[in-house]
Every structure is written in structure tokens, then in C-alpha cells.
Design an enzyme around this catalytic site. Structure first.
Site, PDB file in Angstrom:
ATOM      1  N   ASP A  83     -59.507   2.708  66.843  1.00 48.85           N
ATOM      2  CA  ASP A  83     -60.652   1.484  67.399  1.00 48.85           C
ATOM      3  C   ASP A  83     -61.849   2.186  67.747  1.00 48.85           C
ATOM      4  O   ASP A  83     -61.984   3.202  68.546  1.00 48.85           O
ATOM      5  CB  ASP A  83     -59.802   0.702  68.718  1.00 48.85           C
ATOM      6  CG  ASP A  83     -60.742  -0.302  68.951  1.00 48.85           C
ATOM      7  OD1 ASP A  83     -61.201  -0.935  68.385  1.00 48.85           O
ATOM      8  OD2 ASP A  83     -60.685  -0.774  70.207  1.00 48.85           O
ATOM      9  N   HIS A 209     -63.864  -8.760  67.673  1.00 51.47           N
ATOM     10  CA  HIS A 209     -63.785  -7.904  68.943  1.00 51.47           C
ATOM     11  C   HIS A 209     -64.037  -8.571  70.267  1.00 51.47           C
ATOM     12  O   HIS A 209     -64.899  -9.827  70.138  1.00 51.47           O
ATOM     13  CB  HIS A 209     -64.734  -6.878  68.972  1.00 51.47           C
ATOM     14  CG  HIS A 209     -64.200  -5.716  67.996  1.00 51.47           C
ATOM     15  ND1 HIS A 209     -63.947  -4.284  68.364  1.00 51.47           N
ATOM     16  CD2 HIS A 209     -63.796  -5.754  66.746  1.00 51.47           C
ATOM     17  CE1 HIS A 209     -63.484  -3.472  67.475  1.00 51.47           C
ATOM     18  NE2 HIS A 209     -63.333  -4.634  66.308  1.00 51.47           N
TER      19      HIS A 209
HETATM   20  P1  13P Z   1     -62.177  -7.486  75.044  1.00 47.89           P
HETATM   21  O1  13P Z   1     -62.839  -6.587  76.099  1.00 47.89           O
HETATM   22  O2  13P Z   1     -62.301  -8.788  75.261  1.00 47.89           O
HETATM   23  O3  13P Z   1     -60.543  -7.109  75.565  1.00 47.89           O
HETATM   24  O4  13P Z   1     -62.221  -6.640  73.559  1.00 47.89           O
HETATM   25  C1  13P Z   1     -61.318  -5.618  73.252  1.00 47.89           C
HETATM   26  C2  13P Z   1     -62.064  -4.873  72.029  1.00 47.89           C
HETATM   27  O5  13P Z   1     -62.981  -5.277  71.287  1.00 47.89           O
HETATM   28  C3  13P Z   1     -61.490  -3.610  71.542  1.00 47.89           C
HETATM   29  O6  13P Z   1     -62.036  -3.185  70.624  1.00 47.89           O
HETATM   30  O1  G3H Z   2     -63.755  -2.307  72.687  1.00 45.15           O
HETATM   31  C1  G3H Z   2     -63.151  -1.264  73.075  1.00 45.15           C
HETATM   32  C2  G3H Z   2     -62.158  -1.333  74.346  1.00 45.15           C
HETATM   33  O2  G3H Z   2     -62.648  -1.945  75.255  1.00 45.15           O
HETATM   34  C3  G3H Z   2     -61.911   0.110  74.580  1.00 45.15           C
HETATM   35  O3  G3H Z   2     -62.548   0.800  75.574  1.00 45.15           O
HETATM   36  O4  G3H Z   2     -63.462   3.007  74.884  1.00 45.15           O
HETATM   37  O5  G3H Z   2     -62.887   2.437  77.359  1.00 45.15           O
HETATM   38  O6  G3H Z   2     -61.282   2.865  75.447  1.00 45.15           O
HETATM   39  P1  G3H Z   2     -62.633   2.358  75.893  1.00 45.15           P
HETATM   40 ZN    ZN Z   3     -64.045  -3.649  70.412  1.00 42.62          ZN
END
Ligand code: 13P
Ligand code: G3H
Ligand code: ZN
Length: 284
Positions: A83, A209
């Protein structure tokens, strides 16, 4: 059974449901997500970011998810996804580890730079059978935005999205329609008309997202308009931390497995609710 994200999302798009992509950081959140998938018979994407590579060790957390999926959940279609990969280097690292699916997120860069690196990522990934997600427009982290936000600055431009997909050959596209990361105040109403236009002009699965707080009919609405994947992170964090805080309040619990296990159960419940909401329950 490990499959590519592309496979899961094409099936979701064809049948009009959403697959959840849930962020994991450790054994407990991984097991909670996979238990929820098994319990609801749901296809699922388990994903992680570079920060989680730093926290847990990239290979350690990737192989934890893969081994758990292979050994204990072999009857559920599962993808493992990087991600928000912020550079070509981290995407290469993830592909090298064995990820079947990666996101290159150049959404904060100038369009030309996002296009250039996404093309490189797609070439590299497709040569190894790996699915690629990219983002056009920008889904903001509102904690990082000072003052009033002008949502128009962040929205996905449909013309640009069409050109970008044609030129890069990516498999899935993350779009911005007024959604924002975290449980913060978003645009009063998502731009449904913009989503409809993008969905009508693109045939690839669309990803949302920053919408893990959408439960008031919005998830159903965007599902009907063409969203095939929802990322969920903040809802998981809040469930896990909430359960641990409750468990630790007395100051007497010293059994690590009980404390972390309470977080695991809370996350499983949250993920199961999302799977019902997304319509992925019963599809595995
Ligand atoms: P949220 O902060 O709404 O859970 O979104 C998560 C996200 O987009 C991770 O890539
Ligand atoms: O959109 C991404 C998530 O909220 C992940 O966050 O970079 O702290 O793992 P992170
Ligand atoms: Zn995201």
C-alpha cells in the site's frame, strides 16, 4: 490461496461487490483480517506500507502473511498488497519479496513525474505477473493540511485519469472524490457525479482510499456507482487500540496473549462488519 489483486477485483467488478484491502502491521492484525475472511467466506486483500516494513521487517511481515494464508486459509482467495509505495525502489523491493500486487503512489508529485514512474513500475511489475495500482488526484491526510481545504485541488480529473490509464497500462486506479485518510471531516458529500463519469469511461477496477469511516449509506452508494475496492486502516487501528486500552485499564493484566488477543478479536469484528457492508461476504 494467494491470488493477484487484479483477479479479485475483476471478479468483484463483474459481480457488483467491493473487496476490502485491510492494513496489517503485525501477527494479530493479520490473523484478525484472515479470520474475518474465513468466518464470512470473503475474498480479501491484506496490505501493508513502507512504515510497516520498517516496523516489522519487510520480509518478516510479508512471509508471516503469506505463510498464514497458505497454511491456515488455503480455501480463501487472498492477495497481499504493498500500500502507498512511495518510490520505484520500494516497489522493486516488494516485487522481489514476492508481493503479487503493489501500489506506486506518485499522487503528491507533478503529473508528469507520477506518469513517468508509474510507467516504469507497470513495466517492471507486469513482467513478473504483479498487479499495479496507482493514484490520480490525491486522497489527502487531513492532519497534514492546515487551514480550510479546497477539495477541487485534490479531485481526480476524469480526462487525466483516462489518459493516465491508457499510457501506463495499470490494473487498478485509486481516485479522489472528496475522501480523506483518517477519521477526519471530509467533503460534505462525495462527488458521486465525478465517480460515475470516471467509472463510465474506464473499464479497470476503481479503488477508494480513506473511506473506512463511511458507513452511512456511502459505501453502498459508491459500490453501485463502480467502486470495487475499499482500503481500511483507521477503523482497524481504533478497534485494536480501543480494546487494548480497556484491557490495560485495571493495570493488573500481565498475560501478553490476553492483551493482544483482545485487540485481535476487536479487529476481527470490525473487519467482518466491513465485509458484510461491502458485499464480499459469501463470495469466497
Ligand atoms: P482510512 O484512513 O480511511 O482507513 O484509509 C486507509 C487507506 O486508505 C490505506 O491506504
Ligand atoms: O493510507 C495509509 C494508511 O493509513 C497507512 O498508514 O503509513 O502509517 O502505515 P502508515
Ligand atoms: Zn490510502
Amino acid at each position: 490461496m494467494i491470488v493477484t489483486t487484479d483477479t479479485l477485483l475483476k471478479e468483484a467488478k463483474k459481480n457488483g461487490y467491493i473487496v476490502g484491502a485491510f492494513n496489517t502491521v503485525n501477527l494479530e492484525t493479520t490473523r484478525a483480517i484472515l479470520n474475518a475472511a474465513k468466518e464470512t467466506r470473503s475474498p480479501v486483500i491484506v496490505q501493508m506500507t513502507e512504515k510497516t516494513f520498517e516496523y516489522a521487517g519487510g520480509r518478516a511481515i510479508f512471509n508471516l502473511v503469506k505463510n498464514m494464508a497458505d497454511f491456515y486459509f488455503s480455501d480463501i482467495p487472498i492477495s497481499i498488497h504493498l500500500d502507498h509505495g512511495k518510490s520505484l525502489e520500494v516497489v522493486e523491493r516488494a516485487i522481489d519479496m514476492g508481493f503479487p500486487s503493489v501500489m506506486y503512489d506518485g499522487s503528491r508529485h507533478a503529473y508528469a513525474d507520477n506518469l513517468r514512474v508509474t510507467k516504469q513500475v507497470a513495466l517492471l511489475a507486469h513482467a513478473k505477473g504483479v498487479s499495479v495500482q496507482a493514484e490520480i488526484g490525491n486522497v489527502p491526510y487531513l492532519s497534514e493540511v492546515s487551514g480550510n481545504i479546497d477539495w477541487e485541488d485534490y479531485m481526480t480529473d476524469p480526462d487525466q485519469a483516462v489518459r493516465f490509464v491508457e499510457e501506463t497500462g495499470i490494473d487498478t486506479l485509486a481516485i479522489a472524490i472528496g475522501n480523506a485518510h483518517g477519521f477526519t471531516k471530509e467533503r460534505d458529500e462525495p462527488d458521486y457525479a465525478r465517480l460515475s463519469e470516471i467509472a463510465s469511461r474506464l473499464s479497470l477496477p476503481l479503488v477508494l482510499h480513506g473511506a473506512s469511516d463511511w458507513e452511512d449509506g456511502r459505501a453502498e452508494k459508491v459500490r453501485s456507482l463502480g467502486i470495487s475496492c475499499f482500503n481500511v486502516d483507521t477503523a482497524i487501528r481504533l478497534s485494536f487500540i480501543g480494546a487494548l486500552s480497556g484491557m490495560l485499564a485495571s493495570g493488573e493484566e500481565t498475560e501478553i496473549r490476553k492483551v493482544l488477543g483482545s485487540g485481535m478479536l476487536a479487529v476481527q469484528e470490525t473487519v467482518m462488519k466491513k465485509m458484510e457492508l461491502f458485499g464480499s461476504a459469501g463470495r469466497a
